[in-house]
Every structure is written in C-alpha cells, then in structure tokens.
Design a protein around this motif. Structure first.
Motif, short mmCIF file in Angstrom:
data_model
loop_
_atom_site.label_atom_id
_atom_site.label_comp_id
_atom_site.label_asym_id
_atom_site.label_seq_id
_atom_site.Cartn_x
_atom_site.Cartn_y
_atom_site.Cartn_z
N GLY A 194 55.98 112.21 17.78
CA GLY A 194 56.98 112.36 18.85
C GLY A 194 58.34 112.12 18.21
N MET A 195 59.20 113.13 18.29
CA MET A 195 60.48 113.00 17.61
C MET A 195 61.29 111.82 18.16
SD MET A 195 63.42 115.84 17.27
CE MET A 195 64.65 115.70 15.96
N VAL A 196 61.26 111.64 19.47
CA VAL A 196 62.09 110.58 20.07
C VAL A 196 61.64 109.20 19.59
CG1 VAL A 196 62.89 109.53 22.22
CG2 VAL A 196 62.73 112.02 22.04
N PRO A 197 60.38 108.81 19.79
CA PRO A 197 60.00 107.47 19.30
C PRO A 197 60.09 107.34 17.80
CG PRO A 197 58.07 108.65 20.15
CD PRO A 197 59.28 109.45 20.53
N ASP A 198 59.82 108.40 17.04
CA ASP A 198 59.86 108.29 15.58
C ASP A 198 61.29 108.06 15.09
OD1 ASP A 198 57.14 108.47 15.29
OD2 ASP A 198 57.12 110.63 14.97
N LEU A 199 62.25 108.79 15.65
CA LEU A 199 63.64 108.58 15.23
C LEU A 199 64.21 107.28 15.80
CD1 LEU A 199 64.77 112.27 15.31
CD2 LEU A 199 65.07 110.75 13.39
N HIS A 200 63.75 106.92 16.97
CA HIS A 200 64.19 105.66 17.61
C HIS A 200 63.74 104.48 16.76
CE1 HIS A 200 65.41 103.19 20.97
NE2 HIS A 200 64.20 102.70 21.16
N GLN A 201 62.51 104.55 16.28
CA GLN A 201 61.99 103.44 15.45
C GLN A 201 62.83 103.26 14.19
OE1 GLN A 201 57.88 101.57 13.97
NE2 GLN A 201 57.81 103.76 14.14
N ILE A 202 63.14 104.37 13.52
CA ILE A 202 63.94 104.26 12.28
C ILE A 202 65.32 103.67 12.60
CG2 ILE A 202 65.09 105.62 10.48
CD1 ILE A 202 62.59 107.46 10.53
N LEU A 203 65.91 104.10 13.71
CA LEU A 203 67.23 103.58 14.09
C LEU A 203 67.20 102.08 14.35
CD1 LEU A 203 68.57 106.19 16.66
CD2 LEU A 203 69.76 105.47 14.59
N LEU A 204 66.19 101.66 15.11
CA LEU A 204 66.16 100.24 15.50
C LEU A 204 65.71 99.33 14.36
CD1 LEU A 204 64.90 100.09 19.18
CD2 LEU A 204 67.18 100.37 18.30
N LYS A 205 64.96 99.89 13.42
CA LYS A 205 64.51 99.06 12.29
C LYS A 205 65.49 99.14 11.13
CE LYS A 205 60.34 98.11 14.09
NZ LYS A 205 59.96 96.84 14.63
N GLY A 206 66.63 99.72 11.35
CA GLY A 206 67.70 99.67 10.36
C GLY A 206 67.81 100.87 9.44
N GLY A 207 66.77 101.69 9.34
CA GLY A 207 66.91 102.88 8.49
C GLY A 207 65.60 103.41 7.96
N GLY A 208 65.71 104.49 7.19
CA GLY A 208 64.54 105.17 6.68
C GLY A 208 64.80 106.66 6.71
N LEU A 209 63.74 107.44 6.61
CA LEU A 209 63.91 108.90 6.62
C LEU A 209 62.94 109.55 7.60
CD1 LEU A 209 65.25 111.42 5.23
CD2 LEU A 209 63.21 111.51 3.79
N PHE A 210 63.47 110.44 8.43
CA PHE A 210 62.64 111.35 9.22
C PHE A 210 62.91 112.74 8.65
CE2 PHE A 210 61.96 114.56 12.38
CZ PHE A 210 60.84 114.15 13.10
N SER A 211 61.85 113.43 8.26
CA SER A 211 62.06 114.77 7.71
C SER A 211 61.17 115.78 8.41
CB SER A 211 61.73 114.77 6.21
OG SER A 211 60.47 114.21 5.98
N TYR A 212 61.72 116.96 8.66
CA TYR A 212 60.89 118.09 9.09
C TYR A 212 61.35 119.29 8.28
CZ TYR A 212 57.24 120.21 11.66
OH TYR A 212 56.04 120.79 11.96
N PRO A 213 60.61 119.59 7.20
CA PRO A 213 61.07 120.60 6.25
C PRO A 213 60.79 122.02 6.73
CG PRO A 213 58.92 119.80 5.59
CD PRO A 213 59.29 119.03 6.83
N GLY A 214 61.34 122.99 5.99
CA GLY A 214 60.87 124.35 6.15
C GLY A 214 59.53 124.40 5.44
N THR A 215 58.53 125.05 6.03
CA THR A 215 57.19 125.06 5.43
C THR A 215 56.77 126.51 5.18
OG1 THR A 215 56.33 124.98 7.69
CG2 THR A 215 56.42 122.90 6.51
N THR A 216 55.67 126.69 4.47
CA THR A 216 55.27 128.08 4.19
C THR A 216 54.95 128.82 5.48
OG1 THR A 216 53.07 127.20 3.74
CG2 THR A 216 54.40 127.76 1.83
N ASP A 217 54.41 128.11 6.48
CA ASP A 217 54.12 128.80 7.75
C ASP A 217 55.34 128.85 8.68
OD1 ASP A 217 53.84 126.02 8.01
OD2 ASP A 217 52.43 126.19 9.67
N LYS A 218 56.27 127.90 8.54
CA LYS A 218 57.49 127.89 9.38
C LYS A 218 58.71 127.65 8.48
CE LYS A 218 55.29 126.01 13.52
NZ LYS A 218 54.45 124.82 13.63
N PRO A 219 59.20 128.70 7.81
CA PRO A 219 60.29 128.51 6.84
C PRO A 219 61.55 127.90 7.48
CG PRO A 219 59.37 130.73 6.71
CD PRO A 219 58.72 130.08 7.88
#
Ligand code: F6P
Length: 282
Positions: A194-219
């Motif tokens: 879930g994008m919302v809780p995943d990004l919320h967690q990083i924000l509240l815990k001070g930092g980290g990385l959320f990534s959603y890359p271009g992929t071979t099936d979804k460039p």
C-alpha cells in the motif's frame, strides 16, 4: 483565498470513508452482496463521497479521480483543481491492512509545478491525516472526536527502511543491485503493498527509500503521476527529502499529459536518493 475549506472537506470525507470501510460488506464486484442488493465497490463509494464533499466548495474548479476517465468541472469560476486517489491499495482491505486516500491540490492546472498542497489520509488501526502546505508537513491523529496535531514531520539525512515495489523478476539489473546494496548496509525491508502506509512509515520513522522502478513489463512504472506520485513527491520534498524519477529528474518537474500517466519513482531521504542516482548513473 485559504485552503481551509478543502482540508475540512477532506476531513469529512475521511470520516465517511472510514465508516464505509468499517461497516460495509466487503465486496469486490458490483453484484456480490450478502443481502442480494446492488452494492458499489468501496473505492467507487469513496470516490462518490469525496466528489460530493468537494462539490460543496465553490473555490474548486475541477476534480480528477483515479476512478474517473476524465477530469470533471465542478465550478467554472473556481480556482483550485484537485486530483485524488479515493482508496489507494483497496485490495488490501480484505486482509485488513492499512489503506489510504491521496489528494493533490493545484492552482488552475493539473501540472506538478502548479501544486499548492497535498494531503493523504491513512485508514489503519488509527485514522491519521498528513498535510504538506506552505513549507511544513503536519501530522494529525484522530482522537476523542477530532484530529489532534502531532509534531511536524521532518526526514533525517539517512534512514533505515527499504520499500522496493514491483516484481523483482522484472526489475532492471542496476535496480536490483541498488536495492541489495541498501540491504547490505543494514536497511530493513518494510513493504505492505500500500503506497500510503509504506510511504507514511518511512516518513514517520525518519527516512529510507520507497522505490517503484520501470520494469520489463511496465517500463513507465505503475504509480500514477497525478494521483500518487506528485502528491507524495510534494510531501517528501516539503519534509526535507527527495523525490526523483529513473533519469534523476525531480518528480515535481515532470509534465503530465494524461490524468492516468505513470512514471518510475523514488522517494527518500537525501542519502538513499544519492544511492539511486549512483546506481542509475544519473
Ligand atoms: O497503485 C496501487 C498500489 O497498490 C500502491 O498503493 C502500491 O504502492 C503499489 O500498487 C504496489 O504495487 P506492487 O504490488 O506491484 O509492488
């Protein structure tokens, strides 16, 4: 003109959506309902709730929703345009994980450079709301009948969490190396889907990385610029972090030609984003 009426409408929608999540039949087709009645999916219901609350505000010119093909004009003479994802991650509701609503508020045009504020709501064990506006990211928790303000959110230079989205099988090699190198540095995996809780967690815990890359099936990645990427880029940058695409461009500088356009995206504190740039050679 102030955005207060818009924030209030989001608050009202949040209560109504929280009620719908708590009380409605869990049902993912329009036909299935224990009582045999026609029932709307929760994401469609949430969309209708938000559109109804926004339609009462004459300052809102148009809305665009993840659930609608095209933008809709509400008040010709309005000033603000709002793009929203009414219930992001709604498929997580059947396993009782957190979900959210995401809002981007624009000045007259659905373009990142015109973004004035962004807001998201988290429907988890608690109801929470985060607003990014005028240089600060404010965090509210719903308690005893009202949203109580907490400490302002600020990202540290470097965090500890790693939330890599998409199917690993389809990741580019350099992306996999970048994700692995963070784990090798001691980063911990935190990914609910879930994008919302995943990004919320990083924000509240001070930092980290959320990534959603271009992929071979979804460039061009999976996450939508207007409904997911721009609002969170605004939150992360306002909190002192960074938000870029796979070419190293600031997400908030990307154009948007279609409401449903997607982009590869990376959100994090400064250190992790420098690691992404290194790995991607940008
Ligand atoms: O766009 C919907 C969504 O559920 C986001 O909330 C989430 O970050 C992403 O998709 C998860 O995608 P995946 O399962 O491919 O990592």
């Amino acid at each position: 003109m102030t955005l207060k009426p818009i924030f209030d409408a989001i608050e009202k929608s949040a209560h109504r959506i929280r009620d719908a999540i708590t009380n409605e039949d869990l049902c993912y087709s329009e036909q299935c309902n224990a009582t045999g009645d026609m029932q709307l999916k929760l994401d469609i219901q949430s969309d209708l709730i938000i559109a109804e609350e926004f339609s009462k505000i004459s300052a809102i010119k148009a809305i665009a929703s993840e659930e609608k093909e095209e933008a809709e004009i509400l008040h010709e003479n309005g000033k603000y345009m709002i793009a929203y994802d009414p219930l992001d991650g709604s498929s997580l509701i059947d396993v009782n994980l957190s979900v959210g609503s995401i809002f981007g508020i624009y000045d007259g045009e659905f373009q990142a450079k015109k973004m004035l504020a962004s807001v998201y709501v988290v429907y988890g064990p608690r109801l929470e709301m985060v607003t990014a506006y005028k240089g600060s990211v404010r965090h509210f928790i719903f308690r005893h009948g009202k949203f109580m303000e907490q400490e302002t959110i600020k990202l540290k230079e470097k965090g500890k969490l790693n939330a890599p989205g998409g199917t690993q099988q389809h990741w580019p090699k350099h992306h996999k190396q970048m994700v692995d190198s963070l784990f090798n540095e001691g980063y911990r995996l935190r990914y609910s889907g879930g994008m919302v809780p995943d990004l919320h967690q990083i924000l509240l815990k001070g930092g980290g990385l959320f990534s959603y890359p271009g992929t071979t099936d979804k460039p061009e990645g999976k996450l939508r610029k207007l409904f997911e990427v721009f609002p969170f880029a605004f939150v992360y940058e306002t909190a002192g972090g960074k938000a870029i695409d796979n070419k190293g461009h600031r997400l908030l500088e990307l154009p948007c030609d279609d409401p449903h356009e997607t982009t590869p995206c990376f959100f994090g504190s400064k250190y992790e984003i420098s690691k992404v740039k290194e790995a991607y050679g940008v």
